[in-house]
Design an enzyme around this catalytic site. Structure first.
Site, PDB file in Angstrom:
ATOM      1  N   HIS A   1      -2.921  11.044   5.344  1.00 11.40           N
ATOM      2  CA  HIS A   1      -3.945  10.010   5.492  1.00 11.40           C
ATOM      3  C   HIS A   1      -3.514   8.939   6.495  1.00 11.40           C
ATOM      4  O   HIS A   1      -4.356   8.422   7.240  1.00 11.40           O
ATOM      5  CB  HIS A   1      -4.376   9.454   4.116  1.00 11.40           C
ATOM      6  CG  HIS A   1      -3.773   8.167   3.672  1.00 11.40           C
ATOM      7  ND1 HIS A   1      -2.561   8.090   3.031  1.00 11.40           N
ATOM      8  CD2 HIS A   1      -4.235   6.893   3.774  1.00 11.40           C
ATOM      9  CE1 HIS A   1      -2.299   6.830   2.741  1.00 11.40           C
ATOM     10  NE2 HIS A   1      -3.294   6.072   3.177  1.00 11.40           N
TER      11      HIS A   1
ATOM     12  N   LEU B   1       0.848  -1.187   0.000  1.00 12.07           N
ATOM     13  CA  LEU B   1       0.000   0.000   0.000  1.00 12.07           C
ATOM     14  C   LEU B   1       0.889   1.244   0.000  1.00 12.07           C
ATOM     15  O   LEU B   1       2.083   1.164   0.292  1.00 12.07           O
ATOM     16  CB  LEU B   1      -0.902   0.008   1.229  1.00 12.07           C
ATOM     17  CG  LEU B   1      -1.942  -1.118   1.303  1.00 12.07           C
ATOM     18  CD1 LEU B   1      -2.694  -1.053   2.621  1.00 12.07           C
ATOM     19  CD2 LEU B   1      -2.917  -1.039   0.128  1.00 12.07           C
ATOM     20  N   SER B   2       0.298   2.381  -0.295  1.00 12.11           N
ATOM     21  CA  SER B   2       1.103   3.605  -0.310  1.00 12.11           C
ATOM     22  C   SER B   2       1.742   3.848   1.048  1.00 12.11           C
ATOM     23  O   SER B   2       2.878   4.315   1.136  1.00 12.11           O
ATOM     24  CB  SER B   2       0.267   4.807  -0.737  1.00 12.11           C
ATOM     25  OG  SER B   2      -0.828   5.001   0.130  1.00 12.11           O
ATOM     26  N   GLU B   3       1.025   3.536   2.142  1.00  4.88           N
ATOM     27  CA  GLU B   3       1.591   3.628   3.484  1.00  4.88           C
ATOM     28  C   GLU B   3       1.056   2.529   4.391  1.00  4.88           C
ATOM     29  O   GLU B   3      -0.106   2.109   4.262  1.00  4.88           O
ATOM     30  CB  GLU B   3       1.307   4.977   4.141  1.00  4.88           C
ATOM     31  CG  GLU B   3       2.186   6.125   3.671  1.00  4.88           C
ATOM     32  CD  GLU B   3       1.530   6.972   2.619  1.00  4.88           C
ATOM     33  OE1 GLU B   3       2.173   7.883   2.089  1.00  4.88           O
ATOM     34  OE2 GLU B   3       0.349   6.708   2.294  1.00  4.88           O
ATOM     35  N   THR B   4       1.912   2.077   5.293  1.00  2.00           N
ATOM     36  CA  THR B   4       1.562   1.176   6.388  1.00  2.00           C
ATOM     37  C   THR B   4       2.091   1.815   7.657  1.00  2.00           C
ATOM     38  O   THR B   4       3.224   2.302   7.680  1.00  2.00           O
ATOM     39  CB  THR B   4       2.200  -0.209   6.188  1.00  2.00           C
ATOM     40  OG1 THR B   4       1.703  -0.791   4.976  1.00  2.00           O
ATOM     41  CG2 THR B   4       1.900  -1.127   7.358  1.00  2.00           C
TER      42      THR B   4
END
Length: 278
Positions: free
Chosen positions: A77, A45-48
């Protein structure tokens, strides 16, 4: 191996699958940095994010934010999604506001009308872009020089350079050359036309960065944009930004200036809950 709580939420939307997804691992103090980085690469994902006990006595919790390529000092986000998960797990803030600790320092978060809002952090780099920077960014996005109304640095950690275009239609028509973009992070914004586009939002936003990524909905970029646009009198003190349209998403970022602070907010929709073994 140890079991940790795991959540996947959708941020800047009340409807699952319409915003920007985020993976959150709770109680992650036992994980090493290499384990966090490996799991973030695996989720892709774009961020974890990883929720940890705070080290700053002012904070309610600490978060580390990873992309598949490395760690970020701050991101929008992930801030709202992590806070949502922390509260849902029974987190109780010490004061009227929630304080998140991350690499840029403490970030204030508040609840308003059922949404979470974070206070936009100070910009690390601000001001008009140099002519060469503006020209390079326009070329990477396939834009003629006259299509760019203004170019401004709005960097609060990730390194955003923002271009203001003339309309929502111009923003949605952009087809970037990611090879030319390289390691740059470019955000573009254009106003909605009420008669043509409706009144649901006032601006359209898109965010591009390498390698070949368009982000669905970007809190850090919108925070920087708001500081620029409101400060320059180009946006009202309260507005809604739409982002993700070009990707089939329907993100909505709520912006509010309250005194000296600019707050960036949105809905968070839970999607997945369970356990991860690391």
């Amino acid at each position: 191996m140890t079991r940790f709580s795991f959540h996947q939420v959708d941020v800047f939307t009340a409807q699952p699958t319409s915003g920007n997804p985020l993976a959150v691992v709770g109680g992650a103090d036992g994980l090493s940095e290499s384990q966090m980085a490996a799991f973030a690469r695996w989720t892709n994902l774009s961020e974890t994010t990883f929720l940890l006990r705070p080290e700053d006595e002012r904070a309610d919790y600490r978060v580390r934010i990873f992309t598949p390529f490395g760690e970020l000092p701050f991101a929008g986000h992930p801030t709202l999604g992590s806070c949502h998960v922390w509260l849902a797990a029974g987190g109780v803030p010490k004061g009227a506001e929630i304080v998140q600790e991350c690499a840029v320092g403490p970030v204030r978060i508040r609840r308003d009308a059922g949404r979470l809002f974070f206070a936009a952090p100070p910009l690390k780099r601000a001001g008009p872009a140099a002519d060469e920077e503006r020209a390079q960014a326009a070329a990477a996005l396939g834009l003629a020089a006259e299509a760019v109304v203004a170019a401004h640095w709005v960097d609060n950690g990730p390194g955003w350079l923002a271009l203001l275009l003339r309309s929502r239609a111009d923003v949605l028509a952009v087809d970037p050359d990611f090879a030319a973009l390289g390691d740059g992070k470019i955000g573009i914004v254009g106003p909605w036309d009420g008669a043509r586009d409706g009144a649901e939002a006032q601006f359209e936003v898109r965010a591009f960065f390498g390698p070949g990524i368009e982000d669905p909905v970007t809190g850090s970029l919108n925070a920087g944009l708001a500081q620029w646009l409101i400060g320059a009198g180009l946006a009202p003190a309260r507005y809604v930004a739409s982002q993700g349209t070009a990707l089939g998403r329907r993100g909505r970022v709520h912006v509010l200036k309250d005194g000296a602070d600019i707050w960036i907010g949105g809905d968070v929709a839970p999607c997945v809950e369970g356990t991860v073994i690391l």
